[in-house]
Design a protein around this motif. Structure first.
Motif, PDB file in Angstrom:
ATOM      1  N   MET A   1       0.816  -1.214   0.000  1.00 20.47           N
ATOM      2  CA  MET A   1       0.000   0.000   0.000  1.00 20.47           C
ATOM      3  C   MET A   1       0.852   1.267   0.000  1.00 20.47           C
ATOM      4  SD  MET A   1      -3.271  -0.855   0.105  1.00 20.47           S
ATOM      5  CE  MET A   1      -4.175   0.461   0.887  1.00 20.47           C
ATOM      6  N   GLN A   2       2.176   1.101   0.257  1.00 18.12           N
ATOM      7  CA  GLN A   2       3.015   2.274   0.480  1.00 18.12           C
ATOM      8  C   GLN A   2       3.018   3.231  -0.694  1.00 18.12           C
ATOM      9  OE1 GLN A   2       4.523   3.117   3.292  1.00 18.12           O
ATOM     10  NE2 GLN A   2       5.447   4.961   2.459  1.00 18.12           N
ATOM     11  N   ASN A   3       3.000   2.709  -1.936  1.00 21.37           N
ATOM     12  CA  ASN A   3       3.109   3.574  -3.102  1.00 21.37           C
ATOM     13  C   ASN A   3       1.758   4.027  -3.639  1.00 21.37           C
ATOM     14  OD1 ASN A   3       5.944   3.513  -3.176  1.00 21.37           O
ATOM     15  ND2 ASN A   3       5.920   1.525  -4.200  1.00 21.37           N
ATOM     16  N   LEU A   4       0.663   3.483  -3.100  1.00 27.47           N
ATOM     17  CA  LEU A   4      -0.648   3.928  -3.535  1.00 27.47           C
ATOM     18  C   LEU A   4      -1.000   5.225  -2.822  1.00 27.47           C
ATOM     19  CD1 LEU A   4      -2.711   0.615  -3.562  1.00 27.47           C
ATOM     20  CD2 LEU A   4      -1.884   1.903  -5.532  1.00 27.47           C
ATOM     21  N   PRO A   5      -1.659   6.144  -3.521  1.00 27.89           N
ATOM     22  CA  PRO A   5      -2.013   7.405  -2.873  1.00 27.89           C
ATOM     23  C   PRO A   5      -3.171   7.243  -1.908  1.00 27.89           C
ATOM     24  CG  PRO A   5      -2.914   7.351  -5.081  1.00 27.89           C
ATOM     25  CD  PRO A   5      -2.078   6.108  -4.938  1.00 27.89           C
ATOM     26  N   THR A   6      -3.255   8.161  -0.983  1.00 29.06           N
ATOM     27  CA  THR A   6      -4.427   8.292  -0.135  1.00 29.06           C
ATOM     28  C   THR A   6      -5.307   9.381  -0.726  1.00 29.06           C
ATOM     29  OG1 THR A   6      -3.202   7.664   1.856  1.00 29.06           O
ATOM     30  CG2 THR A   6      -5.280   8.848   2.171  1.00 29.06           C
ATOM     31  N   PHE A   7      -6.567   9.076  -0.964  1.00 20.84           N
ATOM     32  CA  PHE A   7      -7.527  10.076  -1.411  1.00 20.84           C
ATOM     33  C   PHE A   7      -8.040  10.838  -0.187  1.00 20.84           C
ATOM     34  CE2 PHE A   7      -7.699   6.911  -4.788  1.00 20.84           C
ATOM     35  CZ  PHE A   7      -7.622   7.714  -5.920  1.00 20.84           C
ATOM     36  N   VAL A   8      -7.876  12.148  -0.203  1.00 26.42           N
ATOM     37  CA  VAL A   8      -8.373  13.011   0.867  1.00 26.42           C
ATOM     38  C   VAL A   8      -9.571  13.760   0.306  1.00 26.42           C
ATOM     39  CG1 VAL A   8      -7.829  14.901   2.453  1.00 26.42           C
ATOM     40  CG2 VAL A   8      -6.080  13.187   1.893  1.00 26.42           C
ATOM     41  N   LEU A   9     -10.756  13.481   0.845  1.00 20.41           N
ATOM     42  CA  LEU A   9     -12.027  13.920   0.270  1.00 20.41           C
ATOM     43  C   LEU A   9     -12.607  15.077   1.073  1.00 20.41           C
ATOM     44  CD1 LEU A   9     -13.486  10.314  -0.128  1.00 20.41           C
ATOM     45  CD2 LEU A   9     -12.207  11.610  -1.847  1.00 20.41           C
ATOM     46  N   VAL A  10     -12.993  16.152   0.375  1.00 17.76           N
ATOM     47  CA  VAL A  10     -13.503  17.363   1.027  1.00 17.76           C
ATOM     48  C   VAL A  10     -14.904  17.652   0.505  1.00 17.76           C
ATOM     49  CG1 VAL A  10     -13.105  19.819   1.448  1.00 17.76           C
ATOM     50  CG2 VAL A  10     -11.159  18.242   1.284  1.00 17.76           C
ATOM     51  N   HIS A  11     -15.855  17.739   1.414  1.00 19.33           N
ATOM     52  CA  HIS A  11     -17.270  17.885   1.069  1.00 19.33           C
ATOM     53  C   HIS A  11     -17.636  19.322   0.714  1.00 19.33           C
ATOM     54  CE1 HIS A  11     -18.027  19.865   4.935  1.00 19.33           C
ATOM     55  NE2 HIS A  11     -17.265  18.948   5.484  1.00 19.33           N
ATOM     56  N   GLY A  12     -18.864  19.481   0.239  1.00 21.66           N
ATOM     57  CA  GLY A  12     -19.387  20.790  -0.110  1.00 21.66           C
ATOM     58  C   GLY A  12     -20.241  21.388   0.984  1.00 21.66           C
ATOM     59  N   ALA A  13     -21.003  22.412   0.634  1.00 23.35           N
ATOM     60  CA  ALA A  13     -21.812  23.155   1.601  1.00 23.35           C
ATOM     61  C   ALA A  13     -22.903  22.269   2.191  1.00 23.35           C
ATOM     62  CB  ALA A  13     -22.448  24.373   0.925  1.00 23.35           C
ATOM     63  N   PHE A  14     -23.141  22.436   3.493  1.00 29.83           N
ATOM     64  CA  PHE A  14     -24.184  21.736   4.253  1.00 29.83           C
ATOM     65  C   PHE A  14     -23.948  20.230   4.309  1.00 29.83           C
ATOM     66  CE2 PHE A  14     -26.202  25.556   2.436  1.00 29.83           C
ATOM     67  CZ  PHE A  14     -26.595  26.194   3.592  1.00 29.83           C
ATOM     68  N   ALA A  15     -22.865  19.746   3.740  1.00 29.63           N
ATOM     69  CA  ALA A  15     -22.585  18.318   3.705  1.00 29.63           C
ATOM     70  C   ALA A  15     -21.554  17.971   4.780  1.00 29.63           C
ATOM     71  CB  ALA A  15     -22.097  17.915   2.310  1.00 29.63           C
ATOM     72  N   ASN A  16     -21.037  16.757   4.716  1.00 31.25           N
ATOM     73  CA  ASN A  16     -20.094  16.284   5.716  1.00 31.25           C
ATOM     74  C   ASN A  16     -19.431  15.018   5.188  1.00 31.25           C
ATOM     75  OD1 ASN A  16     -22.103  14.157   6.310  1.00 31.25           O
ATOM     76  ND2 ASN A  16     -23.227  15.868   7.246  1.00 31.25           N
ATOM     77  N   SER A  17     -18.578  14.437   5.996  1.00 33.06           N
ATOM     78  CA  SER A  17     -17.856  13.243   5.561  1.00 33.06           C
ATOM     79  C   SER A  17     -18.789  12.073   5.280  1.00 33.06           C
ATOM     80  CB  SER A  17     -16.833  12.838   6.621  1.00 33.06           C
ATOM     81  OG  SER A  17     -17.469  12.505   7.846  1.00 33.06           O
ATOM     82  N   PHE A  18     -19.979  12.069   5.904  1.00 31.65           N
ATOM     83  CA  PHE A  18     -20.885  10.932   5.752  1.00 31.65           C
ATOM     84  C   PHE A  18     -21.286  10.724   4.292  1.00 31.65           C
ATOM     85  CE2 PHE A  18     -22.697  12.634  10.025  1.00 31.65           C
ATOM     86  CZ  PHE A  18     -21.510  12.342  10.674  1.00 31.65           C
ATOM     87  N   SER A  19     -21.389  11.809   3.540  1.00 28.88           N
ATOM     88  CA  SER A  19     -21.860  11.683   2.158  1.00 28.88           C
ATOM     89  C   SER A  19     -20.858  10.954   1.265  1.00 28.88           C
ATOM     90  CB  SER A  19     -22.196  13.061   1.580  1.00 28.88           C
ATOM     91  OG  SER A  19     -21.105  13.937   1.663  1.00 28.88           O
ATOM     92  N   PHE A  20     -19.607  10.802   1.734  1.00 31.06           N
ATOM     93  CA  PHE A  20     -18.602  10.091   0.944  1.00 31.06           C
ATOM     94  C   PHE A  20     -18.549   8.597   1.251  1.00 31.06           C
ATOM     95  CE2 PHE A  20     -16.444  14.369   0.707  1.00 31.06           C
ATOM     96  CZ  PHE A  20     -16.508  14.498  -0.664  1.00 31.06           C
ATOM     97  N   ALA A  21     -19.353   8.110   2.209  1.00 37.34           N
ATOM     98  CA  ALA A  21     -19.249   6.704   2.619  1.00 37.34           C
ATOM     99  C   ALA A  21     -19.418   5.723   1.453  1.00 37.34           C
ATOM    100  CB  ALA A  21     -20.245   6.401   3.733  1.00 37.34           C
ATOM    101  N   PRO A  22     -20.425   5.880   0.582  1.00 42.03           N
ATOM    102  CA  PRO A  22     -20.534   4.934  -0.538  1.00 42.03           C
ATOM    103  C   PRO A  22     -19.327   4.982  -1.483  1.00 42.03           C
ATOM    104  CG  PRO A  22     -22.618   6.075  -0.187  1.00 42.03           C
ATOM    105  CD  PRO A  22     -21.592   6.797   0.631  1.00 42.03           C
ATOM    106  N   LEU A  23     -18.807   6.178  -1.738  1.00 46.60           N
ATOM    107  CA  LEU A  23     -17.628   6.309  -2.593  1.00 46.60           C
ATOM    108  C   LEU A  23     -16.425   5.641  -1.941  1.00 46.60           C
ATOM    109  CD1 LEU A  23     -16.166   7.538  -5.077  1.00 46.60           C
ATOM    110  CD2 LEU A  23     -15.783   9.590  -3.690  1.00 46.60           C
ATOM    111  N   GLN A  24     -16.254   5.831  -0.634  1.00 46.13           N
ATOM    112  CA  GLN A  24     -15.120   5.219   0.056  1.00 46.13           C
ATOM    113  C   GLN A  24     -15.210   3.698   0.023  1.00 46.13           C
ATOM    114  OE1 GLN A  24     -15.337   7.974   3.719  1.00 46.13           O
ATOM    115  NE2 GLN A  24     -13.154   7.567   3.474  1.00 46.13           N
ATOM    116  N   ALA A  25     -16.430   3.165   0.121  1.00 46.82           N
ATOM    117  CA  ALA A  25     -16.594   1.717   0.028  1.00 46.82           C
ATOM    118  C   ALA A  25     -16.136   1.208  -1.338  1.00 46.82           C
ATOM    119  CB  ALA A  25     -18.049   1.338   0.291  1.00 46.82           C
TER     120      ALA A  25
END
Length: 284
Positions: A1-25
């Motif tokens: 995993m060392q050479n694979l990037p980490t995706f750092v996800l930033v949400h939009g207005a009124f949203a939060n990290s929860f909205s990225f759960a399906p994408l992260q899966a």
């Protein structure tokens, strides 16, 4: 995993990290690491006033304080930089934003370009020639209803020190406006489910000219713009304008442009195509 990037996800207005759960899966099933950042005052830091619960008391809701009051773009930038610093210990990073989150990642890239190996905007604001608010007066935004949130707006933003929207409204006019702006291609259940992930309060600081993309810092990071072809909130015409302005700013480092079908929110509800697109970027 060392050479694979980490995706750092930033949400939009009124949203939060929860909205990225399906994408992260989906990303995880493709073998990729990701972290979804809650900007200050979002996620479990959000304020859900008691008057927002059922039965609602809109008079009380219009004056009840919210914890996001006073949160600035500088605070958002610091939160994302902290996540990037930690992620960078494990290898490359890909910084991804949606919608209003683009303002934050642009300012992050201006401040700490060495922390970002690729920056990705998904129908996200990438201010170059204008402040974000000024784009709304431009021809590319002519078909966008600037009052899409107005039927559900609660209280006076200047007095509250924040923007408050009643996403739990049953007003058919307000719900139709939300649907048209953000989710015209979702089912009724998908649309209502997503509304229930939104929080009522958002901060007021959308940045200034100092926070626009800067060629010497932001401009040296490889970048991708993912257009959302049926977005009625940030329409393709304004997405394309920001791409053109950015490419003119740094012609030797133009946007890698991709397109996904769908509305402003569809890619988060049905994330497999987006995950495959991001995985392809990681492979590069």
């Amino acid at each position: 995993m060392q050479n694979l990037p980490t995706f750092v996800l930033v949400h939009g207005a009124f949203a939060n990290s929860f909205s990225f759960a399906p994408l992260q899966a989906e990303l995880a099933l493709l073998g990729h690491r990701s972290v979804a950042v809650d900007l200050p005052g979002h996620g479990f830091e959000a304020t859900f006033p008691s008057a927002y619960q059922t039965p609602q008391d809109l008079d009380a809701l219009s004056v009840e304080p919210g914890g996001i009051k006073g949160v600035t773009l500088t605070d958002n930038v610091a939160r994302v930089i902290e996540a990037l610093e930690r992620a960078k210990r494990n290898g490359p990073t890909v910084l991804v934003a949606h919608s209003r989150g683009g303002i934050t990642i642009t300012a992050v890239a201006n401040a700490r370009p060495e922390l970002v190996d690729r920056i990705v905007y998904v129908s996200a604001w990438c201010p170059v020639d204008l402040d974000v608010a000024d784009y709304y007066a431009e021809p590319e935004m002519a078909d966008v209803d600037p009052g899409a949130l107005a039927p559900a707006l609660v209280g006076n933003p200047a007095e509250l020190g924040l923007l408050r929207v009643n996403f739990r409204t049953a007003d058919p006019v307000a719900l139709a406006a939300f649907r048209q702006a953000f989710a015209a291609d979702l089912t009724d259940d998908e649309f209502r489910t997503f509304l229930n992930t939104f929080q009522p309060d958002e901060n007021l600081d959308a940045g200034t000219s100092a926070d626009r993309a800067q060629a010497a810092t932001w401009g040296r990071i490889p970048r991708t713009y993912v257009r959302l072809a049926s977005d009625a909130s940030v329409p393709p015409a304004v997405q394309d304008r920001m791409i053109r302005e950015a490419d003119a700013l740094t012609p030797d480092n133009p946007f890698d442009v991709r397109t996904l079908e769908g509305s402003h929110l569809r890619w988060l509800v049905h994330p497999k195509p987006a995950a495959e697109l991001l995985a392809g970027l990681a492979a590069r």
